[in-house]
Design a protein around this motif. Structure first.
Motif, mmCIF file in Angstrom:
data_model
loop_
_atom_site.group_PDB
_atom_site.id
_atom_site.type_symbol
_atom_site.label_atom_id
_atom_site.label_comp_id
_atom_site.label_asym_id
_atom_site.label_seq_id
_atom_site.Cartn_x
_atom_site.Cartn_y
_atom_site.Cartn_z
ATOM 1 N N HIS A 64 0.751 -1.364 0.286
ATOM 2 C CA HIS A 64 0.073 0.342 0.182
ATOM 3 C C HIS A 64 0.751 1.066 -0.181
ATOM 4 O O HIS A 64 0.888 1.975 -0.695
ATOM 5 N N VAL A 69 -4.633 4.803 0.112
ATOM 6 C CA VAL A 69 -5.342 3.622 -0.610
ATOM 7 C C VAL A 69 -5.132 2.006 0.338
ATOM 8 O O VAL A 69 -6.016 1.731 -0.025
ATOM 9 N N GLY A 72 -8.845 3.128 1.047
ATOM 10 C CA GLY A 72 -9.693 2.987 0.033
ATOM 11 C C GLY A 72 -9.641 1.464 -0.286
ATOM 12 O O GLY A 72 -11.224 0.989 -0.434
ATOM 13 N N SER A 145 -6.724 11.497 -6.165
ATOM 14 C CA SER A 145 -6.680 10.045 -5.570
ATOM 15 C C SER A 145 -7.304 8.833 -5.498
ATOM 16 O O SER A 145 -7.089 7.770 -5.337
ATOM 17 N N VAL A 149 -6.832 5.377 -6.354
ATOM 18 C CA VAL A 149 -6.861 4.224 -5.596
ATOM 19 C C VAL A 149 -7.738 3.552 -6.743
ATOM 20 O O VAL A 149 -8.038 2.066 -6.399
ATOM 21 N N CYS A 152 -6.074 1.214 -7.958
ATOM 22 C CA CYS A 152 -5.116 -0.073 -7.069
ATOM 23 C C CYS A 152 -6.007 -1.000 -7.371
ATOM 24 O O CYS A 152 -5.768 -2.538 -7.291
ATOM 25 N N ASN A 189 -0.348 11.151 -0.389
ATOM 26 C CA ASN A 189 -0.258 10.567 -0.224
ATOM 27 C C ASN A 189 0.504 11.027 2.180
ATOM 28 O O ASN A 189 0.963 11.954 1.709
ATOM 29 N N ALA A 219 -9.990 8.709 -1.776
ATOM 30 C CA ALA A 219 -9.628 6.908 -1.582
ATOM 31 C C ALA A 219 -11.301 6.817 -0.939
ATOM 32 O O ALA A 219 -11.773 5.064 -1.206
ATOM 33 N N GLY A 223 -13.233 3.710 -2.921
ATOM 34 C CA GLY A 223 -13.541 2.109 -2.185
ATOM 35 C C GLY A 223 -14.962 1.967 -1.950
ATOM 36 O O GLY A 223 -14.747 1.143 -2.769
#
Length: 247
Positions: A64, A69, A72, A145, A149, A152, A189, A219, A223
């Protein structure tokens, strides 16, 4: 199953490497306008640092290296809530250790003064590299962001591209920094932002709230959206190898 202690060590070490290389590319070089490096050089440093750290620690911690992250993945129900705070703490510790090491090295350069340097800290308004106001910084950090995320999460869901996942996400991070460096000096971050702010103090600490609020909001949105579109997905903490490392 990798123990929580080993996973926290991986997050700490990976985040430290990310901050040391990414911020070090500008803090330790006194030749350019952005305190030592162009936006392209700094972006490339962050992207490559993330990719190398992911290959090194991905199978240990899930790679991460960023509280946003972790938030998320938790919101997407692909990371256990019980490990959320320990992961964030490990990431902040790693980032702070890297910043302390950078400060120690940079202080050896003739004429360097930590108080007079922005130390790669994030800011807006008068402290934005191109004088962008608060609302621009807020929008950029939220949107990037969210995109980062989301990338990812999508890569973690594509097991067939697992060997290339660190490179894909590293490239995504590099592009995000290319856009955000002129506006905020590149955040996305909260651990990275916090570490730099600790050493700059004053204005950097006053403006730090934005570099937690915007990435966390982006994030969380990523998510929740991923969870709604992929309900019942198998939990996974890693986009480095596509397998669950957190249980």
């Amino acid at each position: 199953m990798v123990t929580l202690g080993k996973r926290l060590w991986g997050e700490c070490a990976g985040t430290a490497w990310l901050v040391f290389v990414g911020c070090g590319s500008t803090v330790l070089d006194s030749s350019g306008a952005l305190q030592g490096s162009s936006a392209l050089e700094m972006s490339l440093a962050f992207g490559l640092a993330f990719a190398t750290a992911s290959y090194a620690f991905g199978k240990i911690s899930g790679a991460h290296f960023n509280p946003a992250v972790t938030i998320g993945f938790t919101a997407a129900q692909r990371f256990p809530v019980r490990d959320l705070l320990p992961y964030i703490a490990a990431q902040i510790v790693g980032a702070t250790l890297a910043a302390a090491f950078l400060a120690y090295i940079a202080s050896g350069r003739p004429g360097f003064e930590l108080g007079a340097s922005n130390f790669a800290a994030n800011g807006f308004g008068a402290h934005s590299p191109a004088d962008y106001p608060l609302h621009c910084a807020l929008i950029v950090e939220f949107v990037l962001s969210f995109v980062f995320v989301t990338a990812c999460l999508l890569v973690a869901n594509r097991k067939e591209i697992a060997p290339l996942a660190p490179l894909v996400i590293g490239a995504c991070l590099m592009l995000a920094y290319l856009v955000s460096i002129p506006v905020t000096n590149g955040a996305i971050n909260p651990a990275r932002s916090t570490a730099a702010a600790f050493f700059v103090g004053n204005w950097a600490l006053d403006q730090l709230w934005l570099f937690w609020a915007a990435p966390f909001s982006g994030a969380l949105a990523a998510g929740v959206l991923f969870s709604c579109l992929n309900g019942g997905a198998e939990p996974s903490a890693s986009f480095a190898d596509g397998r669950s490392e957190a249980g």
